[in-house]
Motif scaffolding. Sequence first.
Motif, PDB file in Angstrom:
ATOM      1  N   LEU A   1      48.023  -5.824   3.124  1.00  0.00           N
ATOM      2  CA  LEU A   1      47.174  -4.951   2.262  1.00  0.00           C
ATOM      3  C   LEU A   1      48.350  -3.912   1.938  1.00  0.00           C
ATOM      4  O   LEU A   1      48.641  -3.126   1.560  1.00  0.00           O
ATOM      5  CB  LEU A   1      47.028  -3.836   3.995  1.00  0.00           C
ATOM      6  CG  LEU A   1      44.710  -4.526   4.288  1.00  0.00           C
ATOM      7  CD1 LEU A   1      44.238  -3.636   4.927  1.00  0.00           C
ATOM      8  CD2 LEU A   1      44.746  -4.212   2.999  1.00  0.00           C
ATOM      9  N   LYS A   2      50.298  -4.142   2.195  1.00  0.00           N
ATOM     10  CA  LYS A   2      51.060  -3.791   1.975  1.00  0.00           C
ATOM     11  C   LYS A   2      50.799  -4.018   0.304  1.00  0.00           C
ATOM     12  O   LYS A   2      51.080  -3.170  -0.879  1.00  0.00           O
ATOM     13  CB  LYS A   2      52.272  -4.202   2.606  1.00  0.00           C
ATOM     14  CG  LYS A   2      53.794  -3.278   1.795  1.00  0.00           C
ATOM     15  CD  LYS A   2      54.845  -3.752   2.779  1.00  0.00           C
ATOM     16  CE  LYS A   2      55.801  -3.258   1.935  1.00  0.00           C
ATOM     17  NZ  LYS A   2      57.016  -3.885   2.537  1.00  0.00           N
ATOM     18  N   ASP A   3      50.224  -4.907  -0.399  1.00  0.00           N
ATOM     19  CA  ASP A   3      50.822  -5.410  -1.896  1.00  0.00           C
ATOM     20  C   ASP A   3      49.900  -6.775  -1.455  1.00  0.00           C
ATOM     21  O   ASP A   3      50.529  -8.283  -1.674  1.00  0.00           O
ATOM     22  CB  ASP A   3      51.719  -6.236  -1.709  1.00  0.00           C
ATOM     23  CG  ASP A   3      52.509  -5.760  -3.139  1.00  0.00           C
ATOM     24  OD1 ASP A   3      50.998  -6.451  -4.616  1.00  0.00           O
ATOM     25  OD2 ASP A   3      53.829  -6.323  -3.700  1.00  0.00           O
ATOM     26  N   PRO A   4      48.860  -6.410  -1.678  1.00  0.00           N
ATOM     27  CA  PRO A   4      47.434  -8.340  -1.951  1.00  0.00           C
ATOM     28  C   PRO A   4      47.909  -9.256  -2.606  1.00  0.00           C
ATOM     29  O   PRO A   4      47.773 -10.225  -2.633  1.00  0.00           O
ATOM     30  CB  PRO A   4      46.452  -7.373  -1.687  1.00  0.00           C
ATOM     31  CG  PRO A   4      46.335  -5.543  -1.244  1.00  0.00           C
ATOM     32  CD  PRO A   4      47.687  -5.264  -1.608  1.00  0.00           C
ATOM     33  N   LYS A   5      48.169  -8.360  -4.178  1.00  0.00           N
ATOM     34  CA  LYS A   5      48.661  -9.301  -4.653  1.00  0.00           C
ATOM     35  C   LYS A   5      50.132 -10.611  -4.625  1.00  0.00           C
ATOM     36  O   LYS A   5      50.128 -11.499  -5.479  1.00  0.00           O
ATOM     37  CB  LYS A   5      48.801  -8.946  -6.316  1.00  0.00           C
ATOM     38  CG  LYS A   5      47.457  -7.679  -6.874  1.00  0.00           C
ATOM     39  CD  LYS A   5      47.245  -8.003  -8.443  1.00  0.00           C
ATOM     40  CE  LYS A   5      46.035  -7.457  -9.034  1.00  0.00           C
ATOM     41  NZ  LYS A   5      45.735  -6.400  -7.749  1.00  0.00           N
ATOM     42  N   LYS A   6      50.737 -10.125  -4.155  1.00  0.00           N
ATOM     43  CA  LYS A   6      51.724 -10.521  -3.779  1.00  0.00           C
ATOM     44  C   LYS A   6      51.802 -11.416  -2.481  1.00  0.00           C
ATOM     45  O   LYS A   6      51.906 -12.641  -2.436  1.00  0.00           O
ATOM     46  CB  LYS A   6      53.716  -9.048  -3.045  1.00  0.00           C
ATOM     47  CG  LYS A   6      54.879 -10.038  -2.813  1.00  0.00           C
ATOM     48  CD  LYS A   6      55.604  -9.503  -2.546  1.00  0.00           C
ATOM     49  CE  LYS A   6      56.867 -10.024  -1.674  1.00  0.00           C
ATOM     50  NZ  LYS A   6      57.290  -8.692  -1.856  1.00  0.00           N
ATOM     51  N   TYR A   7      50.297 -11.097  -1.468  1.00  0.00           N
ATOM     52  CA  TYR A   7      50.422 -11.484  -0.736  1.00  0.00           C
ATOM     53  C   TYR A   7      49.636 -12.875  -0.210  1.00  0.00           C
ATOM     54  O   TYR A   7      49.653 -14.081  -0.465  1.00  0.00           O
ATOM     55  CB  TYR A   7      49.581 -10.639   0.488  1.00  0.00           C
ATOM     56  CG  TYR A   7      49.955 -12.119   2.279  1.00  0.00           C
ATOM     57  CD1 TYR A   7      50.308 -11.308   2.456  1.00  0.00           C
ATOM     58  CD2 TYR A   7      48.611 -12.237   2.225  1.00  0.00           C
ATOM     59  CE1 TYR A   7      50.323 -12.543   3.434  1.00  0.00           C
ATOM     60  CE2 TYR A   7      48.402 -12.587   3.351  1.00  0.00           C
ATOM     61  CZ  TYR A   7      49.285 -12.678   4.317  1.00  0.00           C
ATOM     62  OH  TYR A   7      49.112 -13.500   5.424  1.00  0.00           O
ATOM     63  N   ILE A   8      48.559 -12.783  -1.875  1.00  0.00           N
ATOM     64  CA  ILE A   8      47.843 -13.753  -2.225  1.00  0.00           C
ATOM     65  C   ILE A   8      47.836 -13.668  -4.018  1.00  0.00           C
ATOM     66  O   ILE A   8      47.231 -13.060  -5.050  1.00  0.00           O
ATOM     67  CB  ILE A   8      46.314 -13.540  -2.005  1.00  0.00           C
ATOM     68  CG1 ILE A   8      46.295 -13.437  -0.611  1.00  0.00           C
ATOM     69  CG2 ILE A   8      45.254 -14.537  -2.023  1.00  0.00           C
ATOM     70  CD1 ILE A   8      44.927 -13.592  -0.324  1.00  0.00           C
ATOM     71  N   PRO A   9      48.789 -14.356  -4.062  1.00  0.00           N
ATOM     72  CA  PRO A   9      49.126 -14.951  -6.498  1.00  0.00           C
ATOM     73  C   PRO A   9      47.637 -14.494  -6.117  1.00  0.00           C
ATOM     74  O   PRO A   9      47.643 -16.211  -6.232  1.00  0.00           O
ATOM     75  CB  PRO A   9      50.152 -14.942  -6.587  1.00  0.00           C
ATOM     76  CG  PRO A   9      50.681 -15.646  -4.788  1.00  0.00           C
ATOM     77  CD  PRO A   9      50.034 -14.701  -4.142  1.00  0.00           C
TER      78      PRO A   9
END
Length: 105
Positions: free
Chosen positions: A69-77
């Motif tokens: 949840l900090k950076d969804p697109k980083k965690y799940i590109p």
Amino acid sequence: PEGDYEKGKALFKSRCLQCHVVDSKATKTGPTLHGVVGRQSGQVPGFDYSAANKNKGVVWTRETLFDYLKDPKKYIPGTKMVFAGLKKADERAHLIKYIEVESAK
Ligand code: HEM
């Protein structure tokens, strides 16, 4: 640190509820988060996930949700969740507390 349920409830309402429910199986733009804690990513029956979310192969726990949840697109590109993330750690902790409680009911 342990999050605050009431603060998490307010955050869920303002940031997540437009796309997710946590207290029922209803599908909105996003999959239900009911029962999400302890579940593997991409497992809500009938929800049309992106391949990225479907194949992430992570179990959603307090810790993995905190990172995601900090950076969804980083965690799940490649995720199709349109959400910039919550940069404040205390906000994530509150939110996860609320989700943990509601999603287990
Ligand atoms: C996926 C949480 C905000 C739309 C997910 C997943 C989680 C999550 C845990 C993965 C579910 C799974 O693997 O079964 C949250 C939380 C939010 C939030 C806690 C608020 C802080 C939003 C918003 C939208 C949204 C605002 C819509 C604009 C989606 C969609 C997916 C998803 C479409 C599926 C992604 C994919 O298949 O690639 N969300 N979300 N979410 N969320 Fe959210």
